[in-house]
Design a protein around this motif. Structure first.
Motif, PDB file in Angstrom:
ATOM      1  N   MET A  72       1.088  -1.285  -0.096  1.00 30.39           N
ATOM      2  CA  MET A  72      -0.223  -0.284   0.180  1.00 30.39           C
ATOM      3  C   MET A  72       1.068   1.215   0.081  1.00 30.39           C
ATOM      4  N   HIS A  73       0.288   2.620  -0.432  1.00 27.82           N
ATOM      5  CA  HIS A  73       1.163   3.308  -0.899  1.00 27.82           C
ATOM      6  C   HIS A  73       0.604   4.924   0.246  1.00 27.82           C
ATOM      7  N   GLY A  74       0.437   3.925   1.206  1.00 28.60           N
ATOM      8  CA  GLY A  74       0.030   5.502   2.007  1.00 28.60           C
ATOM      9  C   GLY A  74       0.990   5.710   3.694  1.00 28.60           C
ATOM     10  N   PRO A  75       0.680   6.284   4.470  1.00 25.37           N
ATOM     11  CA  PRO A  75       1.505   6.674   5.674  1.00 25.37           C
ATOM     12  C   PRO A  75       1.634   5.100   5.981  1.00 25.37           C
ATOM     13  N   PRO A  76       3.239   4.219   6.906  1.00 25.10           N
ATOM     14  CA  PRO A  76       3.188   3.253   7.094  1.00 25.10           C
ATOM     15  C   PRO A  76       2.493   2.870   8.199  1.00 25.10           C
ATOM     16  N   LEU A  77       1.652   3.773   9.218  1.00 26.23           N
ATOM     17  CA  LEU A  77       0.502   3.739   9.954  1.00 26.23           C
ATOM     18  C   LEU A  77      -0.156   2.894  10.255  1.00 26.23           C
ATOM     19  N   ILE A  78      -0.627   3.569   9.216  1.00 23.05           N
ATOM     20  CA  ILE A  78      -2.336   2.957   8.689  1.00 23.05           C
ATOM     21  C   ILE A  78      -1.824   1.915   7.607  1.00 23.05           C
ATOM     22  N   GLY A  79      -1.169   1.592   6.815  1.00 21.48           N
ATOM     23  CA  GLY A  79      -0.421   0.448   6.124  1.00 21.48           C
ATOM     24  C   GLY A  79      -0.334  -0.636   7.331  1.00 21.48           C
ATOM     25  N   TRP A  80       0.120  -0.854   7.793  1.00 20.67           N
ATOM     26  CA  TRP A  80       0.356  -1.707   8.744  1.00 20.67           C
ATOM     27  C   TRP A  80      -0.986  -2.005   9.757  1.00 20.67           C
ATOM     28  N   GLY A  81      -1.697  -1.028  10.229  1.00 19.90           N
ATOM     29  CA  GLY A  81      -3.249  -0.902  10.919  1.00 19.90           C
ATOM     30  C   GLY A  81      -3.902  -1.602   9.755  1.00 19.90           C
ATOM     31  N   LEU A  82      -4.299  -1.888   8.597  1.00 17.01           N
ATOM     32  CA  LEU A  82      -5.163  -2.536   8.025  1.00 17.01           C
ATOM     33  C   LEU A  82      -4.238  -3.983   7.728  1.00 17.01           C
ATOM     34  N   VAL A  83      -2.882  -3.773   7.411  1.00 15.89           N
ATOM     35  CA  VAL A  83      -2.472  -5.401   7.835  1.00 15.89           C
ATOM     36  C   VAL A  83      -3.086  -5.968   8.561  1.00 15.89           C
ATOM     37  N   ALA A  84      -3.033  -5.437   9.780  1.00 16.26           N
ATOM     38  CA  ALA A  84      -3.046  -6.316  11.271  1.00 16.26           C
ATOM     39  C   ALA A  84      -5.173  -6.599  11.029  1.00 16.26           C
ATOM     40  N   LEU A  85      -5.618  -5.839  11.072  1.00 23.66           N
ATOM     41  CA  LEU A  85      -7.168  -6.170  10.729  1.00 23.66           C
ATOM     42  C   LEU A  85      -7.317  -7.349   9.552  1.00 23.66           C
ATOM     43  N   CYS A  86      -7.020  -6.833   8.256  1.00 24.46           N
ATOM     44  CA  CYS A  86      -7.497  -8.037   7.412  1.00 24.46           C
ATOM     45  C   CYS A  86      -7.410  -9.385   7.730  1.00 24.46           C
ATOM     46  N   ALA A  87      -5.085  -9.266   8.455  1.00 25.76           N
ATOM     47  CA  ALA A  87      -4.844 -10.342   8.491  1.00 25.76           C
ATOM     48  C   ALA A  87      -5.975 -11.189   9.791  1.00 25.76           C
ATOM     49  N   ALA A  88      -6.378 -10.252  10.630  1.00 24.68           N
ATOM     50  CA  ALA A  88      -7.236 -10.658  12.346  1.00 24.68           C
ATOM     51  C   ALA A  88      -9.098 -11.207  11.238  1.00 24.68           C
ATOM     52  N   ALA A  89      -8.978 -10.811  10.167  1.00 21.10           N
ATOM     53  CA  ALA A  89     -10.354 -11.246   9.536  1.00 21.10           C
ATOM     54  C   ALA A  89     -10.325 -12.463   8.952  1.00 21.10           C
ATOM     55  N   GLY A  90      -9.337 -12.281   7.916  1.00 21.65           N
ATOM     56  CA  GLY A  90      -8.449 -13.163   7.373  1.00 21.65           C
ATOM     57  C   GLY A  90      -8.570 -14.896   8.246  1.00 21.65           C
ATOM     58  N   ILE A  91      -8.129 -14.838   9.093  1.00 18.88           N
ATOM     59  CA  ILE A  91      -7.500 -15.598  10.164  1.00 18.88           C
ATOM     60  C   ILE A  91      -9.495 -16.137  11.271  1.00 18.88           C
ATOM     61  N   TYR A  92      -9.811 -14.883  11.534  1.00 14.49           N
ATOM     62  CA  TYR A  92     -10.986 -15.874  11.833  1.00 14.49           C
ATOM     63  C   TYR A  92     -11.934 -15.989  10.486  1.00 14.49           C
ATOM     64  N   CYS A  93     -12.285 -15.671   9.463  1.00 14.27           N
ATOM     65  CA  CYS A  93     -12.858 -16.738   8.617  1.00 14.27           C
ATOM     66  C   CYS A  93     -13.046 -17.542   8.170  1.00 14.27           C
ATOM     67  N   LEU A  94     -10.717 -18.047   8.016  1.00 16.06           N
ATOM     68  CA  LEU A  94     -10.283 -19.052   7.844  1.00 16.06           C
ATOM     69  C   LEU A  94     -10.958 -20.593   9.246  1.00 16.06           C
ATOM     70  N   SER A  95     -11.022 -19.815   9.993  1.00 12.71           N
ATOM     71  CA  SER A  95     -11.401 -20.841  11.346  1.00 12.71           C
ATOM     72  C   SER A  95     -13.068 -21.300  11.059  1.00 12.71           C
ATOM     73  N   ARG A  96     -14.207 -20.471  10.436  1.00 13.53           N
ATOM     74  CA  ARG A  96     -15.526 -21.043   9.936  1.00 13.53           C
ATOM     75  C   ARG A  96     -15.564 -21.311   9.164  1.00 13.53           C
ATOM     76  N   THR A  97     -14.626 -22.134   8.229  1.00 10.93           N
ATOM     77  CA  THR A  97     -14.464 -22.741   7.457  1.00 10.93           C
ATOM     78  C   THR A  97     -15.465 -24.155   7.109  1.00 10.93           C
ATOM     79  N   ARG A  98     -14.410 -25.073   8.341  1.00 15.64           N
ATOM     80  CA  ARG A  98     -15.590 -26.359   9.115  1.00 15.64           C
ATOM     81  C   ARG A  98     -16.500 -25.899   9.664  1.00 15.64           C
ATOM     82  N   ALA A  99     -17.175 -25.122   9.570  1.00 11.64           N
ATOM     83  CA  ALA A  99     -18.135 -25.575  10.531  1.00 11.64           C
ATOM     84  C   ALA A  99     -19.867 -24.539   9.873  1.00 11.64           C
TER      85      ALA A  99
END
Length: 201
Positions: free
Chosen positions: A1-28
């Motif tokens: 991403m090409h914005g401020p690094p702090l926003i970029g890393w915040g989005l990384v954490a947010l999207c990764a957390a959402a993706g990991i949670y959704c991955l945990s729901r793939t068996r239910a």
């Protein structure tokens, strides 16, 4: 991403957390719910990878090609008529269409930033003073409107108006409410993340 690094890393954490949670729901849940969870997980983790701030990773030409190929395939798969017929309900069909829009938006962002006239070394675009935005303003604007509407609707689903029905409890059971609420929150987070990424173009 090409914005401020702090926003970029915040989005990384947010999207990764959402993706990991959704991955945990793939068996239910039912088959349609599991497929939706797989799509959500792929989008969340893919967005986390794309949101990594410029300069944190060594940009290579194959990076853009890989994003375009993977998410192009995801978008086409979500639009496949056989897949739509296999869904159990219109709600799942609508979410598959949203997956397709999100996947093609990822392809668009990757290609637009890589082929921007103001791209830096390795085909990476740097957005800032004196640099033109990447992509086509009209298409970027259409995607921004789409995801803005999606976010507003997602918020409305998370905070519904209470409806009291005689003889029925006002809320679903705690386990169902917990899972449904978290899933909707994850989708809302990814919608906000997509908006933030589009705004950096």
């Amino acid at each position: 991403m090409h914005g401020p690094p702090l926003i970029g890393w915040g989005l990384v954490a947010l999207c990764a957390a959402a993706g990991i949670y959704c991955l945990s729901r793939t068996r239910a849940g039912a088959a349609g719910e599991r497929r939706a969870a797989w799509g959500d997980a792929l989008m969340g983790l893919g967005m986390a990878a794309m949101a990594v701030p410029t300069g944190a990773l060594d940009a290579r030409p194959w990076g853009t090609a890989a994003f375009a190929a993977v998410f192009g395939a995801v978008g086409l798969h979500a639009l496949a008529p056989a897949r739509a017929r296999a869904e159990a309900s219109r709600a799942h069909d609508g979410h598959q269409l949203h997956h397709a829009v999100g996947a093609f938006a990822m392809v668009y962002m990757a290609l637009a930033m890589a082929h921007s006239p103001t791209a830096g070394h390795g085909g990476v675009h740097h957005l800032g003073a004196g640099h033109e935005p990447a992509g086509t303003p009209l298409l970027t604007g259409v995607l921004l409107v789409y995801f803005a509407v999606y976010v507003v609707r997602a918020v409305a689903r998370i905070v519904p108006a209470p409806a009291m029905v005689p003889g029925e409890p006002p809320w679903p059971g705690p386990e169902r409410a917990y899972g449904s609420g978290l899933t909707r929150a994850c989708r809302l987070s990814m919608g906000i993340g997509m908006l933030a990424m589009l705004l950096t173009m």
